[in-house]
Design a protein around this motif. Structure first.
Motif, PDB file in Angstrom:
ATOM      1  N   GLY A 186       0.785  -1.227   0.000  1.00 40.24           N
ATOM      2  CA  GLY A 186       0.000   0.000   0.000  1.00 40.24           C
ATOM      3  C   GLY A 186       0.817   1.277   0.000  1.00 40.24           C
ATOM      4  O   GLY A 186       0.273   2.360  -0.228  1.00 40.24           O
ATOM      5  N   ALA A 187       2.112   1.201   0.268  1.00 40.34           N
ATOM      6  CA  ALA A 187       2.944   2.393   0.338  1.00 40.34           C
ATOM      7  C   ALA A 187       3.241   2.934  -1.057  1.00 40.34           C
ATOM      8  O   ALA A 187       3.297   2.184  -2.038  1.00 40.34           O
ATOM      9  CB  ALA A 187       4.242   2.089   1.077  1.00 40.34           C
ATOM     10  N   GLU A 188       3.438   4.252  -1.137  1.00 41.00           N
ATOM     11  CA  GLU A 188       3.855   4.889  -2.383  1.00 41.00           C
ATOM     12  C   GLU A 188       4.876   5.968  -2.077  1.00 41.00           C
ATOM     13  O   GLU A 188       4.827   6.608  -1.030  1.00 41.00           O
ATOM     14  CB  GLU A 188       2.654   5.499  -3.117  1.00 41.00           C
ATOM     15  CG  GLU A 188       1.657   4.484  -3.637  1.00 41.00           C
ATOM     16  CD  GLU A 188       0.611   5.106  -4.538  1.00 41.00           C
ATOM     17  OE1 GLU A 188       0.835   6.258  -5.002  1.00 41.00           O
ATOM     18  OE2 GLU A 188      -0.426   4.479  -4.774  1.00 41.00           O
ATOM     19  N   PHE A 189       5.795   6.163  -3.008  1.00 42.49           N
ATOM     20  CA  PHE A 189       6.796   7.230  -2.912  1.00 42.49           C
ATOM     21  C   PHE A 189       7.029   7.721  -4.338  1.00 42.49           C
ATOM     22  O   PHE A 189       8.015   7.413  -4.983  1.00 42.49           O
ATOM     23  CB  PHE A 189       8.082   6.699  -2.273  1.00 42.49           C
ATOM     24  CG  PHE A 189       9.088   7.758  -1.920  1.00 42.49           C
ATOM     25  CD1 PHE A 189       8.819   8.692  -0.936  1.00 42.49           C
ATOM     26  CD2 PHE A 189      10.313   7.813  -2.577  1.00 42.49           C
ATOM     27  CE1 PHE A 189       9.752   9.673  -0.599  1.00 42.49           C
ATOM     28  CE2 PHE A 189      11.253   8.783  -2.251  1.00 42.49           C
ATOM     29  CZ  PHE A 189      10.973   9.716  -1.262  1.00 42.49           C
ATOM     30  N   LEU A 190       6.053   8.494  -4.846  1.00 46.75           N
ATOM     31  CA  LEU A 190       6.005   8.876  -6.244  1.00 46.75           C
ATOM     32  C   LEU A 190       6.300  10.356  -6.415  1.00 46.75           C
ATOM     33  O   LEU A 190       5.729  11.207  -5.717  1.00 46.75           O
ATOM     34  CB  LEU A 190       4.617   8.560  -6.822  1.00 46.75           C
ATOM     35  CG  LEU A 190       4.198   7.080  -6.796  1.00 46.75           C
ATOM     36  CD1 LEU A 190       2.783   6.936  -7.338  1.00 46.75           C
ATOM     37  CD2 LEU A 190       5.164   6.225  -7.583  1.00 46.75           C
ATOM     38  N   ASN A 191       7.189  10.669  -7.353  1.00 48.31           N
ATOM     39  CA  ASN A 191       7.560  12.054  -7.630  1.00 48.31           C
ATOM     40  C   ASN A 191       7.910  12.787  -6.336  1.00 48.31           C
ATOM     41  O   ASN A 191       7.499  13.927  -6.122  1.00 48.31           O
ATOM     42  CB  ASN A 191       6.423  12.781  -8.362  1.00 48.31           C
ATOM     43  CG  ASN A 191       6.865  14.098  -8.965  1.00 48.31           C
ATOM     44  OD1 ASN A 191       8.021  14.265  -9.341  1.00 48.31           O
ATOM     45  ND2 ASN A 191       5.946  15.045  -9.039  1.00 48.31           N
ATOM     46  N   SER A 192       8.651  12.117  -5.471  1.00 48.48           N
ATOM     47  CA  SER A 192       8.953  12.635  -4.138  1.00 48.48           C
ATOM     48  C   SER A 192      10.445  12.514  -3.848  1.00 48.48           C
ATOM     49  O   SER A 192      11.164  11.755  -4.516  1.00 48.48           O
ATOM     50  CB  SER A 192       8.150  11.888  -3.070  1.00 48.48           C
ATOM     51  OG  SER A 192       6.752  12.065  -3.267  1.00 48.48           O
TER      52      SER A 192
ATOM     53  N   ASP B 154       4.692   2.795   7.824  1.00 47.88           N
ATOM     54  CA  ASP B 154       4.500   1.810   6.765  1.00 47.88           C
ATOM     55  C   ASP B 154       3.096   1.929   6.179  1.00 47.88           C
ATOM     56  O   ASP B 154       2.100   2.019   6.907  1.00 47.88           O
ATOM     57  CB  ASP B 154       4.707   0.389   7.302  1.00 47.88           C
ATOM     58  CG  ASP B 154       6.167   0.092   7.617  1.00 47.88           C
ATOM     59  OD1 ASP B 154       7.041   0.904   7.251  1.00 47.88           O
ATOM     60  OD2 ASP B 154       6.430  -0.952   8.246  1.00 47.88           O
ATOM     61  N   GLY B 155       3.023   1.935   4.857  1.00 49.19           N
ATOM     62  CA  GLY B 155       1.736   2.047   4.176  1.00 49.19           C
ATOM     63  C   GLY B 155       1.385   3.461   3.753  1.00 49.19           C
ATOM     64  O   GLY B 155       0.380   3.660   3.064  1.00 49.19           O
ATOM     65  N   ALA B 156       2.189   4.448   4.142  1.00 46.52           N
ATOM     66  CA  ALA B 156       1.900   5.834   3.750  1.00 46.52           C
ATOM     67  C   ALA B 156       2.091   6.011   2.249  1.00 46.52           C
ATOM     68  O   ALA B 156       2.997   5.435   1.643  1.00 46.52           O
ATOM     69  CB  ALA B 156       2.797   6.795   4.511  1.00 46.52           C
TER      70      ALA B 156
END
Length: 286
Positions: free
Chosen positions: A41-47, A62-64
């Protein structure tokens, strides 16, 4: 939020800049503590996350789901503590020496909110915050101001505290010393510098109380049918009505405990203790 002071801090730092753009980059960062895991469920997009110092602590639950987020540590022993949400988290934050940015669980964002905790002061946001577009937080004035007669400084910095289930309207600006009680609404373009009671509406420049004894819920009315509008005329639940009880936290005491921490891990431990204080009325302000 970028200003000359922020840019100068990056240039003047004697510590090599370390940058995270992917989960794999976490392992390359030295002398800072990081929890940023690629979990379900986690994402780290364009960050990205930037470290221009040491002893800092980044905690991303976790999951953010981070999108269009830029986090910068511009000094040593600072903390960014972000709880997860079923929604996307969108932040632009520059956190300076010994300062803390704490974001509670369940937040939502229309666009990137901007945070500038500086001069060892902090921005603390409770659970279920709803950020409209272009919300900004600053704990300090950029420059020093003195009284002509005494030559004493008259613009001390101060932390910002926002309670649970607060709606922050479009272009809201929260400055040093702002405190917002749980369940409140900050109207579009409000300038908040003082305490706002729980279940109130504040508007204007400077912000003033324009409504009391109100609460709000998350459903958006933009696409409502007539039947939905008709049903919305009454809300039986009192989940978002806050009151004083034996679980109200003393903000000044909490901040004093945070000030006793002498390093990043100590401030991070304070954040985890705050995670455990979940009583409904914890951030009630009369």
């Amino acid at each position: 939020m970028q200003d000359n002071n922020v840019a100068a801090a990056v240039v003047e730092s004697s510590t090599p800049l370390q940058i995270i753009r992917t989960y794999a980059d976490v392992a390359t960062v030295k002398d800072n503590t990081i929890q940023l895991n690629e979990t379900d469920g986690a994402e780290f997009l364009n960050s990205s996350v930037e470290f221009a110092g040491t002893g800092n602590v980044l905690f991303i639950e976790d999951g953010a789901k981070l999108r269009n987020t830029r986090l910068r540590f511009l000094g040593n022993n600072a903390v960014i503590h972000i709880r997860k949400s079923p929604r996307f988290i969108r932040l632009v934050a520059s956190v300076f020496e010994d300062s803390v940015l704490y974001l509670g669980p369940g937040a939502s964002f229309t666009s990137e909110a901007r945070f500038l905790p500086t001069e060892r002061k902090h921005v603390i946001i409770g659970a279920d915050a709803m950020f409209s577009s272009r919300v900004t937080f600053r704990t300090a004035d950029p420059h020093l101001i003195y009284a002509v007669g005494s030559h004493r400084r008259v613009n001390p910095s101060a932390s910002i505290w926002v309670g649970d289930h607060v709606w922050l309207g479009e272009d809201t600006l929260l400055l040093k010393g702002a405190r917002v009680g749980s369940g409140s609404i900050l109207a579009a373009r409000a300038l908040i510098t003082k305490p706002i009671p729980s279940n109130s509406t504040a508007a204007g420049v400077p912000g003033r109380i324009v409504g009391t004894g109100v609460f709000w819920t998350r459903p958006s009315v933009h696409a409502y049918t007539q039947a939905q509008t008709d049903r919305s005329g009454f809300e039986a639940k009192d989940d978002f009505i806050y009151s004083r009880d034996g679980f109200v936290l003393e903000i000044d005491k909490l901040e004093a405990e945070l000030e006793q921490a002498s390093d990043g891990p100590g401030r991070a431990a304070w954040c985890h203790r705050l995670d455990e204080l979940t009583a409904k009325n914890r951030f009630f302000i009369a």
